[in-house]
Design a protein around this motif. Structure first.
Motif, PDB file in Angstrom:
ATOM      1  N   LEU A   1       0.867  -1.181   0.000  1.00 60.04           N
ATOM      2  CA  LEU A   1       0.000   0.000   0.000  1.00 60.04           C
ATOM      3  C   LEU A   1       0.897   1.221   0.000  1.00 60.04           C
ATOM      4  O   LEU A   1       1.745   1.374   0.885  1.00 60.04           O
ATOM      5  N   MET A   2       0.716   2.086  -1.003  1.00 67.68           N
ATOM      6  CA  MET A   2       1.506   3.313  -1.067  1.00 67.68           C
ATOM      7  C   MET A   2       0.630   4.450  -1.561  1.00 67.68           C
ATOM      8  O   MET A   2      -0.143   4.284  -2.508  1.00 67.68           O
ATOM      9  N   TYR A   3       0.780   5.595  -0.910  1.00 69.09           N
ATOM     10  CA  TYR A   3       0.028   6.789  -1.296  1.00 69.09           C
ATOM     11  C   TYR A   3       0.857   8.005  -0.936  1.00 69.09           C
ATOM     12  O   TYR A   3       2.047   7.875  -0.657  1.00 69.09           O
TER      13      TYR A   3
ATOM     14  N   SER B   1       6.768   7.479   2.636  1.00 70.67           N
ATOM     15  CA  SER B   1       8.089   8.101   2.529  1.00 70.67           C
ATOM     16  C   SER B   1       8.814   7.630   1.267  1.00 70.67           C
ATOM     17  O   SER B   1       8.495   6.574   0.709  1.00 70.67           O
ATOM     18  N   THR B   2       9.795   8.390   0.849  1.00 72.23           N
ATOM     19  CA  THR B   2      10.588   8.036  -0.332  1.00 72.23           C
ATOM     20  C   THR B   2      11.236   6.670  -0.156  1.00 72.23           C
ATOM     21  O   THR B   2      11.233   5.849  -1.087  1.00 72.23           O
TER      22      THR B   2
ATOM     23  N   GLU C   1      10.509   3.329  -2.513  1.00 71.83           N
ATOM     24  CA  GLU C   1      11.542   2.567  -3.210  1.00 71.83           C
ATOM     25  C   GLU C   1      11.497   1.094  -2.824  1.00 71.83           C
ATOM     26  O   GLU C   1      11.594   0.211  -3.679  1.00 71.83           O
ATOM     27  N   GLU C   2      11.318   0.824  -1.519  1.00 74.85           N
ATOM     28  CA  GLU C   2      11.230  -0.556  -1.045  1.00 74.85           C
ATOM     29  C   GLU C   2       9.991  -1.245  -1.619  1.00 74.85           C
ATOM     30  O   GLU C   2      10.048  -2.401  -2.034  1.00 74.85           O
ATOM     31  N   GLY C   3       8.856  -0.525  -1.616  1.00 75.51           N
ATOM     32  CA  GLY C   3       7.606  -1.093  -2.126  1.00 75.51           C
ATOM     33  C   GLY C   3       7.669  -1.408  -3.612  1.00 75.51           C
ATOM     34  O   GLY C   3       7.242  -2.477  -4.053  1.00 75.51           O
TER      35      GLY C   3
ATOM     36  N   LYS D   1      -2.906  10.044  -7.584  1.00 74.61           N
ATOM     37  CA  LYS D   1      -2.115  11.272  -7.795  1.00 74.61           C
ATOM     38  C   LYS D   1      -0.619  11.055  -7.598  1.00 74.61           C
ATOM     39  O   LYS D   1       0.172  11.390  -8.475  1.00 74.61           O
ATOM     40  N   PRO D   2      -0.168  10.492  -6.465  1.00 75.90           N
ATOM     41  CA  PRO D   2       1.284  10.375  -6.289  1.00 75.90           C
ATOM     42  C   PRO D   2       1.950   9.282  -7.131  1.00 75.90           C
ATOM     43  O   PRO D   2       3.155   9.286  -7.296  1.00 75.90           O
ATOM     44  N   PHE D   3       1.166   8.343  -7.673  1.00 79.55           N
ATOM     45  CA  PHE D   3       1.781   7.243  -8.418  1.00 79.55           C
ATOM     46  C   PHE D   3       1.334   7.178  -9.869  1.00 79.55           C
ATOM     47  O   PHE D   3       1.419   6.139 -10.510  1.00 79.55           O
TER      48      PHE D   3
END
Length: 186
Positions: free
Chosen positions: A109-111, A115-116, A120-122, A142-144
């Motif tokens: 899950l990333m939004y 964090s940066t 990167e890990e995700g 929006k962020p991805f």
């Protein structure tokens, strides 16, 4: 370059909300039109409808659809398929996270608040891990929508739609890349 791109299939699923609940949102929208635009009361009512009521109205439909896909549908039939699921509201993103925890589907899950370092890990986990360790990436639209590569995905779900198509087109391009090995279904 276009000849080197994998095929892209787009399918639209129309999910129809409960009539009673939809009628309530319609009434709220009509009341909103009666208010003077730009006033604090109007702005609060607008945010209440679009950030709270509509996502909660849509969620049960999306939950049912995705549950069917992963329990008996196409995603169940193709267990080696990785997918991206885009949403806009935090409510939706966290509900998706809960759903895939319940379904025991390995995911990230990333939004916007990710964090940066976690991004990167995700991304590395999704791209480099086998399906048994990471099958789904739940992402904020929006962020991805740009600047990241998820070419290991061959399926893209838009759990929520935005007003303009450009953000969603950019988001689907995270999977539909020059390096993609297979057809991408959106």
């Amino acid at each position: 370059v276009c000849k080197q791109m994998p095929k892209l299939n787009r399918t639209r699923m129309v999910l129809v909300p409960d009539e009673k609940e939809m009628r309530q949102v319609q009434e709220d929208l009509e009341a909103l039109q009666e208010m003077e635009k730009g006033t604090p009361q109007h702005d609060r009512a607008f945010m209440d409808i679009f950030d709270k009521k509509l996502p909660r109205l849509k969620w049960p439909l999306v939950e049912t659809y995705l549950t069917e896909q992963f329990k008996e549908g196409e995603m169940f039939a193709n267990p080696n398929t990785k997918c991206l699921i885009f949403a806009n509201h935090h409510y939706f993103l966290h509900k998706l996270d809960d759903l895939f925890n319940t379904l025991q589907v390995p995911h990230i899950l990333m939004y916007g608040k990710t964090s940066t370092e976690q991004r990167e890990e995700g991304i590395a986990k999704f791209q480099n891990s086998p399906v048994s360790q990471c099958r789904v990436a739940i992402l904020g639209i929006k962020p991805f929508k740009e600047g990241v590569n998820f070419d290991r995905a061959s399926k893209v779900f838009m759990a929520e739609l935005l007003w303009g198509p450009e953000d969603m087109l950019q988001a689907e391009c995270r999977a539909h890349r020059l390096n993609s090995e297979s057809t991408v279904d959106v």
